[in-house]
Design a protein around this motif. Structure first.
Motif, short mmCIF file in Angstrom:
data_model
loop_
_atom_site.label_atom_id
_atom_site.label_comp_id
_atom_site.label_asym_id
_atom_site.label_seq_id
_atom_site.Cartn_x
_atom_site.Cartn_y
_atom_site.Cartn_z
N ALA A 1 0.85 -1.19 0.00
CA ALA A 1 0.00 0.00 0.00
C ALA A 1 0.88 1.24 0.00
O ALA A 1 1.86 1.33 0.74
CB ALA A 1 -0.91 0.01 1.23
N THR A 2 0.55 2.18 -0.84
CA THR A 2 1.31 3.41 -0.92
C THR A 2 0.76 4.40 0.09
O THR A 2 -0.43 4.71 0.09
CB THR A 2 1.19 4.02 -2.34
OG1 THR A 2 1.58 3.02 -3.28
CG2 THR A 2 2.05 5.25 -2.48
N PRO A 3 1.60 4.88 1.00
CA PRO A 3 1.11 5.84 1.99
C PRO A 3 0.73 7.16 1.33
O PRO A 3 1.31 7.55 0.32
CB PRO A 3 2.28 6.02 2.95
CG PRO A 3 3.48 5.59 2.18
CD PRO A 3 3.01 4.59 1.17
N ASP A 4 -0.25 7.81 1.91
CA ASP A 4 -0.73 9.08 1.38
C ASP A 4 0.09 10.22 1.99
O ASP A 4 -0.36 10.93 2.88
CB ASP A 4 -2.22 9.26 1.69
CG ASP A 4 -2.79 10.51 1.07
OD1 ASP A 4 -2.24 10.99 0.06
OD2 ASP A 4 -3.79 11.05 1.61
N ILE A 5 1.33 10.34 1.52
CA ILE A 5 2.22 11.39 2.01
C ILE A 5 2.46 12.37 0.87
O ILE A 5 2.90 11.98 -0.20
CB ILE A 5 3.55 10.81 2.50
CG1 ILE A 5 3.31 9.85 3.66
CG2 ILE A 5 4.51 11.92 2.92
CD1 ILE A 5 4.54 9.12 4.12
N LYS A 6 2.16 13.63 1.13
CA LYS A 6 2.39 14.65 0.11
C LYS A 6 2.72 15.97 0.80
O LYS A 6 2.49 16.14 2.00
CB LYS A 6 1.17 14.80 -0.79
CG LYS A 6 -0.08 15.24 -0.06
CD LYS A 6 -1.26 15.34 -1.01
CE LYS A 6 -2.49 15.75 -0.20
NZ LYS A 6 -3.65 15.92 -1.03
N LEU A 7 3.27 16.86 0.05
CA LEU A 7 3.58 18.18 0.58
C LEU A 7 2.31 19.02 0.64
O LEU A 7 1.51 19.02 -0.31
CB LEU A 7 4.62 18.89 -0.30
CG LEU A 7 6.04 18.34 -0.21
CD1 LEU A 7 6.91 18.97 -1.29
CD2 LEU A 7 6.62 18.60 1.16
N VAL A 8 2.12 19.70 1.77
CA VAL A 8 0.96 20.58 1.93
C VAL A 8 1.46 21.97 2.34
O VAL A 8 2.43 22.09 3.08
CB VAL A 8 -0.04 20.04 2.98
CG1 VAL A 8 -0.68 18.75 2.50
CG2 VAL A 8 0.61 19.83 4.32
N PRO A 9 0.79 23.02 1.86
CA PRO A 9 1.24 24.38 2.17
C PRO A 9 0.77 24.82 3.56
O PRO A 9 -0.34 24.52 3.98
CB PRO A 9 0.58 25.22 1.08
CG PRO A 9 -0.64 24.46 0.70
CD PRO A 9 -0.29 23.01 0.89
#
Length: 184
Positions: free
Chosen positions: A25-33
């Motif tokens: 499973a790909t973790p839901d990690i992303k850059l957020v402002p």
């Protein structure tokens, strides 16, 4: 004997890797402002992160203790020339204290504290300076219940009238304000 150990190793190796999933499973990690306020010279509001796309506020004090809050009513009317952000944080806490007054008498005090904090952020993107104005409205209510155990084992319960208090405070924080992206 050596062949027997090799066969066991091959069987164990095959068994270990046959149970592995085809895809992780790909973790839901992303850059957020976020808006990041630092260098505040305030021990209680040492670092502040205001999330633009999430209902989240992080406040770090000088002792490096981080508190997180859910934000509501978020409005960002910032332009290239000025910051203009407002939001609200609602908190509620309940505290119960039980006092044993004697072998047959106990007293329970339940205090409920509701806090509404209105945040207004202004400043200059060009100068990286931000002013955060926090209006804090607190209402508390305490109710005292006294319980007496009678000789026959029955209980007499008395409930006092609620004691209500309210207060208002304003905190002004100046600091370095930057727009950055962090991992969620």
């Amino acid at each position: 004997m050596k062949n027997f150990i090799k066969i066991i190793c091959v069987v164990l190796f095959a068994a270990m890797y046959s149970c592995e999933p085809d895809k992780y499973a790909t973790p839901d990690i992303k850059l957020v402002p976020i808006y990041h306020i630092s260098e505040t010279e305030n021990d209680d509001y040492f670092l502040i992160d205001i999330y633009k796309e999430k209902d989240l506020l992080l406040i770090e004090n000088k002792d490096l203790t981080v508190s997180s809050f859910v934000t509501t009513d978020y409005v960002d009317a910032s332009t290239e020339e000025s910051y203009d952000v407002s939001f609200v944080v609602l908190t509620e806490s309940v505290d119960t204290v039980i006092n044993i007054l004697s072998e047959t008498t106990t007293q329970e005090i339940v205090t409920t504290i509701n806090t509404i904090e209105k945040y207004d952020l202004g400043g200059s993107p060009e100068e990286n300076i931000g002013d955060l104005n926090i209006e804090i409205n607190t209402e508390s209510s305490s109710v005292t219940t006294t319980t007496i155990v009678n000789e026959d084992g029955s209980e007499s319960i008395g409930v006092g009238d609620p004691v209500k208090e309210s207060s208002q405070d304003v905190v002004l924080i100046n600091g370095t304000l930057t727009e950055v992206e962090v991992y969620n």
